[in-house]
Design an enzyme around this catalytic site. Structure first.
Site, short mmCIF file in Angstrom:
data_model
loop_
_atom_site.label_atom_id
_atom_site.label_comp_id
_atom_site.label_asym_id
_atom_site.label_seq_id
_atom_site.Cartn_x
_atom_site.Cartn_y
_atom_site.Cartn_z
N PRO A 90 6.54 5.88 -1.81
CG PRO A 90 8.36 5.83 -3.30
CD PRO A 90 6.98 5.26 -3.09
CD GLU A 120 -0.57 -3.87 9.88
OE1 GLU A 120 -1.80 -3.94 10.00
OE2 GLU A 120 0.15 -4.85 9.67
CG LEU A 133 -1.92 1.12 1.36
CD1 LEU A 133 -2.93 1.11 0.21
CD2 LEU A 133 -2.67 1.05 2.70
C1 LIG Z 1 9.14 -1.50 9.61
C2 LIG Z 1 8.02 -1.05 8.72
C3 LIG Z 1 7.30 -1.98 7.99
C4 LIG Z 1 6.28 -1.57 7.13
N1 LIG Z 1 5.61 -2.50 6.38
C5 LIG Z 1 4.68 -2.09 5.47
C6 LIG Z 1 4.05 -3.04 4.60
O1 LIG Z 1 4.31 -4.25 4.68
N2 LIG Z 1 3.17 -2.58 3.67
C7 LIG Z 1 2.86 -1.25 3.56
O2 LIG Z 1 2.07 -0.91 2.69
N3 LIG Z 1 3.45 -0.32 4.38
C8 LIG Z 1 4.34 -0.72 5.32
N4 LIG Z 1 4.96 0.20 6.15
C9 LIG Z 1 4.67 1.62 5.97
C10 LIG Z 1 3.78 2.19 7.06
O3 LIG Z 1 2.49 1.66 6.98
C11 LIG Z 1 3.80 3.73 6.92
O4 LIG Z 1 5.10 4.12 7.31
C12 LIG Z 1 2.76 4.40 7.79
O5 LIG Z 1 1.48 4.20 7.25
C13 LIG Z 1 2.99 5.91 7.94
O6 LIG Z 1 3.20 6.49 6.71
P1 LIG Z 1 4.50 7.44 6.47
O7 LIG Z 1 5.68 6.72 7.01
O8 LIG Z 1 4.48 7.81 5.04
O9 LIG Z 1 4.25 8.67 7.38
P2 LIG Z 1 3.35 9.96 7.01
O10 LIG Z 1 2.00 9.53 6.61
O11 LIG Z 1 4.11 10.83 6.08
O12 LIG Z 1 3.27 10.65 8.43
C14 LIG Z 1 4.35 11.40 9.01
C15 LIG Z 1 3.89 11.89 10.37
O13 LIG Z 1 2.75 12.75 10.21
C16 LIG Z 1 1.68 12.24 11.00
N5 LIG Z 1 0.41 12.48 10.30
C17 LIG Z 1 0.06 12.15 9.01
N6 LIG Z 1 -1.20 12.49 8.78
C18 LIG Z 1 -1.68 13.06 9.92
C19 LIG Z 1 -2.92 13.60 10.32
N7 LIG Z 1 -3.97 13.63 9.48
N8 LIG Z 1 -3.05 14.08 11.58
C20 LIG Z 1 -2.01 14.02 12.45
N9 LIG Z 1 -0.80 13.53 12.15
C21 LIG Z 1 -0.64 13.04 10.90
C22 LIG Z 1 1.94 10.77 11.15
O14 LIG Z 1 1.24 10.22 12.28
C23 LIG Z 1 3.44 10.76 11.30
O15 LIG Z 1 3.78 11.06 12.63
C24 LIG Z 1 5.97 -0.19 7.04
C25 LIG Z 1 6.68 0.74 7.80
C26 LIG Z 1 7.69 0.33 8.63
C27 LIG Z 1 8.44 1.35 9.45
#
Ligand SMILES: Cc1cc2nc3c(=O)[nH]c(=O)nc-3n(C[C@H](O)[C@H](O)[C@H](O)COP(=O)(O)OP(=O)(O)OC[C@H]3O[C@@H](n4cnc5c(N)ncnc54)[C@H](O)[C@@H]3O)c2cc1C
Length: 394
Positions: free
Chosen positions: A118, A355, A115
């Protein structure tokens, strides 16, 4: 019995070697085949789809036992079982279940969930990857980032835009199973992670990858709903796993507090140490009850998005606090990898991010409480557990 079997596997076969793999930042090659052999990869799926015919609570208990040893083991349950296989179980056609789900449940094929991209994590509806229908095939282009098991999996559940002109971005997405040996797929691992170092996290790129229309899961435009339904199951395993991590922190802290002496007595006699251990006891029982409630609702076939989100938010925040306090109890020794607690702390942080970050879960909980959010029924719901159906032989 299931809990004991998973505990024996994790404690006897993985615990003795986990530090070495964590240091090398590699997943031990025996883990996935062995989990398949033990039936853990299809634990809560019906026998007719290659599973073991157990219920959703068994999935939670297994996740708890696995993460009590290492988070990387539980991540396998989250992505292979929770996010992918249960998604197929809920949304795929009978033919798709036989083609994709049954080999996954038997552990012959490994599955992951694509899902995040970048440029889109929490805001998943704004992902950029595209799928275009061309005759009876879809052509997929895009990049997925932070994908657990990216380089180990055979299948990815890939969410892409099929209707970029849709006025509501939530209606623009469609889900596919992409076999990762198709021409145009490339992938790699991410190194230098804070935690889950003994696990695999990577990226996947699709450049003009052609998949038959058969590989589309659900209808066009249903991709966002499918992804969110998958997360209801993945988050459940994350909650249960974080509960296991709290337990591991508590057990390590009790052992150390009874052994380490300062100022003429064991440190467990100091009230400030007792306070930390008391918090872990509180976290563990509350986290366990929250995930068991979610599992029970799944068994009954009742919608559990709210309860699962609450369990995931609470358990992951609590496991991060428990790990931090466990390290503090271990003093300087906790700061080295001679003890497990530094790994627990590093591993606990990821689950506060993936998640659904803890911020996203807070928004969800407030949304339900304020009446801004409610769950509409889905075209396909996760089936309620029915022992007779689940265990009926092929
Ligand atoms: C070890 C690991 C394994 C993973 N495995 C998978 C996988 O198997 N498949 C997959 O699809 N993804 C996977 N992910 C990705 C993970 O689901 C995302 O990192 C997560 O959804 C957060 O997205 P982002 O990192 O882009 O942060 P962003 O969405 O860019 O958020 C950055 C910060 O802003 C905050 N933020 C964003 N929107 C809001 C809002 N509306 N209100 C308040 N705060 C907000 C967030 O809480 C966070 O603190 C994995 C991540 C890690 C670290």
């Amino acid at each position: 019995m299931v809990q004991q079997m998973v505990r024996d596997f994790a404690q006897n076969e993985v615990a003795p070697i986990i530090k070495e793999y964590d240091r090398q930042q590699e997943m031990a090659s025996f883990i996935l085949p062995r989990m398949g052999e033990l039936g853990i990869l299809g634990i809560c799926l019906p026998v007719r789809y290659g599973g073991q015919g157990m219920d959703y609570i068994a999935l939670g208990l297994a996740s708890e036992e696995l993460e009590a040893v290492d988070t990387s083991l539980r991540v396998v349950m989250s992505v292979h079982v929770g996010l992918n296989s249960l998604g197929l179980f809920q949304w795929a056609t009978e033919e798709q279940k036989q083609r994709f789900l049954a080999p996954q449940a038997r552990g012959e094929k490994i599955a992951c969930f694509g899902l995040t991209e970048p440029g889109a994590g929490s805001d998943a509806a704004n992902l950029a990857s595209m799928a275009r229908l061309d005759g009876d095939e879809y052509v997929i282009n895009g990049e997925k980032m932070w994908i657990s098991l990216a380089t180990k999996a055979d299948h990815v559940l890939w969410v892409a835009k099929t209707n970029p002109a849709a006025s509501d971005p939530h209606q623009a997405l469609t889900a596919f199973i992409v076999e990762l040996d198709r021409p145009g797929v490339s992938r790699g691992d991410i190194h230098g992670k804070l935690g889950v170092r003994a696990g695999s996290t990577g990226w996947i790129s699709c450049q003009d990858v052609r998949v038959p229309a058969f590989n589309r899961i659900g209808e066009e435009g249903e991709g966002f709903k499918i992804a969110m339904a998958c997360l209801d199951n993945g988050r459940y395993t994350v909650a249960a796993g974080a509960t296991g991590l709290i337990r591991a922190c508590m057990e390590a802290s009790v052992r150390y507090a009874q052994d380490r002496r300062a100022f003429g007595r064991e440190i467990g006699k100091f009230q400030l140490i007792q306070q930390k251990i008391a918090s872990m006891v509180q976290y563990y029982d509350a986290a366990r009850l929250l995930y068991l409630r979610a599992g029970w609702l799944k068994n009954l076939g009742k919608r559990n998005t709210r309860e699962t989100s609450l369990a995931k938010w609470f358990a992951t925040d609590a496991s991060f606090s428990a790990a931090s306090e466990a390290l503090q109890i271990h003093g300087a020794y906790g700061y080295s990898d001679e003890y497990d607690v530094e790994r627990y702390l590093r591993n606990s942080k990821g689950a506060v991010i993936y998640e659904g970050t803890s911020e996203i879960h807070q928004l969800m909980q407030a949304g339900y409480a304020l009446g801004y959010r409610e769950d509409a029924s889905l075209r396909c719901e996760l089936p309620a557990y029915d022992a007779e159906y689940w265990q009926e032989p092929l």
